[in-house]
Write an enzyme that holds these catalytic residues in place. Structure first.
Site, PDB file in Angstrom:
ATOM      1  N   TYR A  71       0.996  12.429  -3.940  1.00 53.01           N
ATOM      2  CA  TYR A  71      -0.127  12.330  -3.006  1.00 53.01           C
ATOM      3  C   TYR A  71      -1.025  13.563  -3.073  1.00 53.01           C
ATOM      4  CZ  TYR A  71       1.933  15.752   0.197  1.00 53.01           C
ATOM      5  OH  TYR A  71       2.422  16.906   0.738  1.00 53.01           O
ATOM      6  N   ARG A  73      -4.774  17.591 -10.003  1.00 46.74           N
ATOM      7  CA  ARG A  73      -3.374  17.869  -9.641  1.00 46.74           C
ATOM      8  C   ARG A  73      -2.614  16.565  -9.381  1.00 46.74           C
ATOM      9  NH1 ARG A  73      -2.012  21.721  -4.602  1.00 46.74           N
ATOM     10  NH2 ARG A  73      -2.822  19.921  -3.481  1.00 46.74           N
ATOM     11  N   ARG A 124      14.219  -3.700  -4.550  1.00 48.89           N
ATOM     12  CA  ARG A 124      14.728  -2.332  -4.483  1.00 48.89           C
ATOM     13  C   ARG A 124      15.868  -2.063  -5.471  1.00 48.89           C
ATOM     14  NH1 ARG A 124      18.368   0.977  -2.599  1.00 48.89           N
ATOM     15  NH2 ARG A 124      17.729   2.997  -1.770  1.00 48.89           N
ATOM     16  N   HIS A 162      16.877   1.344  -8.241  1.00 50.75           N
ATOM     17  CA  HIS A 162      16.417   2.714  -8.490  1.00 50.75           C
ATOM     18  C   HIS A 162      15.544   2.851  -9.734  1.00 50.75           C
ATOM     19  CE1 HIS A 162      19.269   3.606  -5.381  1.00 50.75           C
ATOM     20  NE2 HIS A 162      19.040   4.907  -5.452  1.00 50.75           N
ATOM     21  N   LYS A 173       3.527  17.343  -6.267  1.00 51.01           N
ATOM     22  CA  LYS A 173       3.198  17.009  -4.877  1.00 51.01           C
ATOM     23  C   LYS A 173       3.753  15.612  -4.598  1.00 51.01           C
ATOM     24  CE  LYS A 173      -0.599  17.801  -1.607  1.00 51.01           C
ATOM     25  NZ  LYS A 173       0.118  18.637  -0.644  1.00 51.01           N
ATOM     26  N   GLU A 214       7.160  29.857  -0.504  1.00 45.77           N
ATOM     27  CA  GLU A 214       5.908  29.423   0.121  1.00 45.77           C
ATOM     28  C   GLU A 214       6.235  28.891   1.501  1.00 45.77           C
ATOM     29  OE1 GLU A 214       4.192  25.977  -1.855  1.00 45.77           O
ATOM     30  OE2 GLU A 214       6.183  25.167  -2.307  1.00 45.77           O
ATOM     31  N   LEU A 245       4.341  24.723  -4.812  1.00 43.06           N
ATOM     32  CA  LEU A 245       3.202  23.869  -5.108  1.00 43.06           C
ATOM     33  C   LEU A 245       2.042  24.786  -5.517  1.00 43.06           C
ATOM     34  CD1 LEU A 245       2.191  20.889  -5.000  1.00 43.06           C
ATOM     35  CD2 LEU A 245       0.968  21.596  -2.944  1.00 43.06           C
TER      36      LEU A 245
HETATM   37  C1  LIG Z   1       4.563  22.840  -0.002  1.00 41.70           C
HETATM   38  C2  LIG Z   1       3.105  23.127  -0.005  1.00 41.70           C
HETATM   39  N1  LIG Z   1       2.668  24.301  -0.484  1.00 41.70           N
HETATM   40  C3  LIG Z   1       1.356  24.612  -0.505  1.00 41.70           C
HETATM   41  C4  LIG Z   1       0.401  23.743  -0.006  1.00 41.70           C
HETATM   42  C5  LIG Z   1      -1.045  24.119  -0.049  1.00 41.70           C
HETATM   43  O1  LIG Z   1      -1.707  23.412  -1.046  1.00 41.70           O
HETATM   44  P1  LIG Z   1      -3.265  23.129  -1.008  1.00 41.70           P
HETATM   45  O2  LIG Z   1      -3.942  24.451  -0.900  1.00 41.70           O
HETATM   46  O3  LIG Z   1      -3.552  22.456  -2.292  1.00 41.70           O
HETATM   47  O4  LIG Z   1      -3.518  22.268   0.203  1.00 41.70           O
HETATM   48  C6  LIG Z   1       0.800  22.498   0.489  1.00 41.70           C
HETATM   49  C7  LIG Z   1      -0.200  21.555   0.980  1.00 41.70           C
HETATM   50  O5  LIG Z   1       0.089  20.546   1.551  1.00 41.70           O
HETATM   51  C8  LIG Z   1       2.183  22.176   0.486  1.00 41.70           C
HETATM   52  O6  LIG Z   1       2.615  20.991   0.951  1.00 41.70           O
END
Ligand SMILES: Cc1ncc(COP(=O)(O)O)c(C=O)c1O
Length: 277
Positions: A32, A51, A99, A101, A145, A177, A201
């Site tokens: 997403y 991305r 369903r 896997h 993501k 993060e 991310l």
């Molecule tokens: C785990 C995580 N890290 C960092 C971010 C920040 O990413 P972005 O700047 O692309 O929104 C997000 C955004 O949802 C996230 O879910």
């Protein structure tokens, strides 16, 4: 108004129903993006959609639309929803199938919601936020993501239970993060943040902020730092599409710096906002 889209059809959000065998629903088998729209302009949309393509590729999922087609679709949705300041959520899954896997013989699904933006108040930016440190319990591919956000949700809820805005996660003794943000510490004028590898991310806001920092002559080191380093930092902050650049002024019981957003955070946020116009 708030509008939704599923596999070719725009509908009011409350009337859109997803089939029970949709793999996003049953497995979280998808990826997403969240894109913020300022005054009718989706901000860094191309970067978000690239991305999305990369996330899809990483889970061996074929994109049903090209980046250009998605840009058009989002534009159409914003016009239909008549939204100027909005948040667009786009999700691609492995489709609808009985369903099991292993990958099904199914076409990918695409869904989207377009809602009025939920922006933080200027007061929040002016005061900064409190965060809590938590063990990073996520999987090893945090650069994707993915829809599988259980560990992130549990971390965010624990943060909320502790009266904190965000959980800053720690893996193997280093800050990775936030649960939905990237995290930074500032020491002696240098910005530190975890390298963009599989443990975080690769935030679109992060990339924009690093660019802004370079242009402003602020040194950035993409180096993992420890919780102790964060606690003794001069300043700290988090970034995301929805939180922009937001000062961390307290980590659990420790006040960071003066307890107010510092000069580096303020400069980066101001410069970041210049990109938006
Ligand atoms: C785990 C995580 N890290 C960092 C971010 C920040 O990413 P972005 O700047 O692309 O929104 C997000 C955004 O949802 C996230 O879910």
């Amino acid at each position: 108004m708030t509008l939704a889209f599923f596999n070719g059809e725009f509908l009011p959000i409350d009337s859109l129903v997803i089939p029970i065998d949709e793999r996003g629903h049953q497995f979280g088998d998808g990826v997403y993006e969240v894109i913020k729209v300022y005054d009718g302009k989706p901000f860094l949309m191309r970067e978000h959609l690239v991305r999305l393509e990369n996330s899809a590729k990483a889970i061996r999922l074929e994109m049903p639309y090209t980046v250009e087609q998605l840009e058009e679709l989002i534009g159409e949705g914003l016009t239909r929803a008549d939204l100027r300041d909005a948040q667009v959520y786009v999700q691609i899954t492995r489709g609808i199938a009985v369903r099991l896997h292993a990958f099904p013989d199914a076409s990918p699904s695409i869904s989207m919601t377009l809602r009025p933006a939920k922006s933080l108040s200027e007061e929040t930016f002016n005061t900064g936020v409190k965060v809590t440190l938590l063990e990073d319990e996520r999987w090893l591919n945090c650069y994707i993501k993915s829809l599988n956000l259980l560990a992130n949700i549990l971390a965010k809820q624990t943060a909320s239970d502790r009266g904190c805005f965000e959980a800053v996660l720690v893996r193997d003794g280093y800050v990775t993060e936030g649960s939905s943000t990237n995290a930074y510490a500032v020491k002696d004028g240098v910005v530190y943040t975890h390298p963009a590898n599989k443990r975080i991310l690769h935030g679109i806001t992060r990339a924009a902020v690093l660019q802004v920092a370079a242009e402003a002559g602020i040194e950035v080191r993409e180096e993992a730092f420890t919780p102790e380093f964060l606690l003794s930092a001069d300043e700290a902050f988090i970034t995301s599409t929805t939180s922009e650049v937001l000062a961390i002024t307290q980590v659990d019981d420790t006040v960071i710096g003066t307890g107010r957003p510092g000069p580096v955070v303020n400069q980066l946020h101001a410069k970041f906002r210049e990109l938006i116009v």
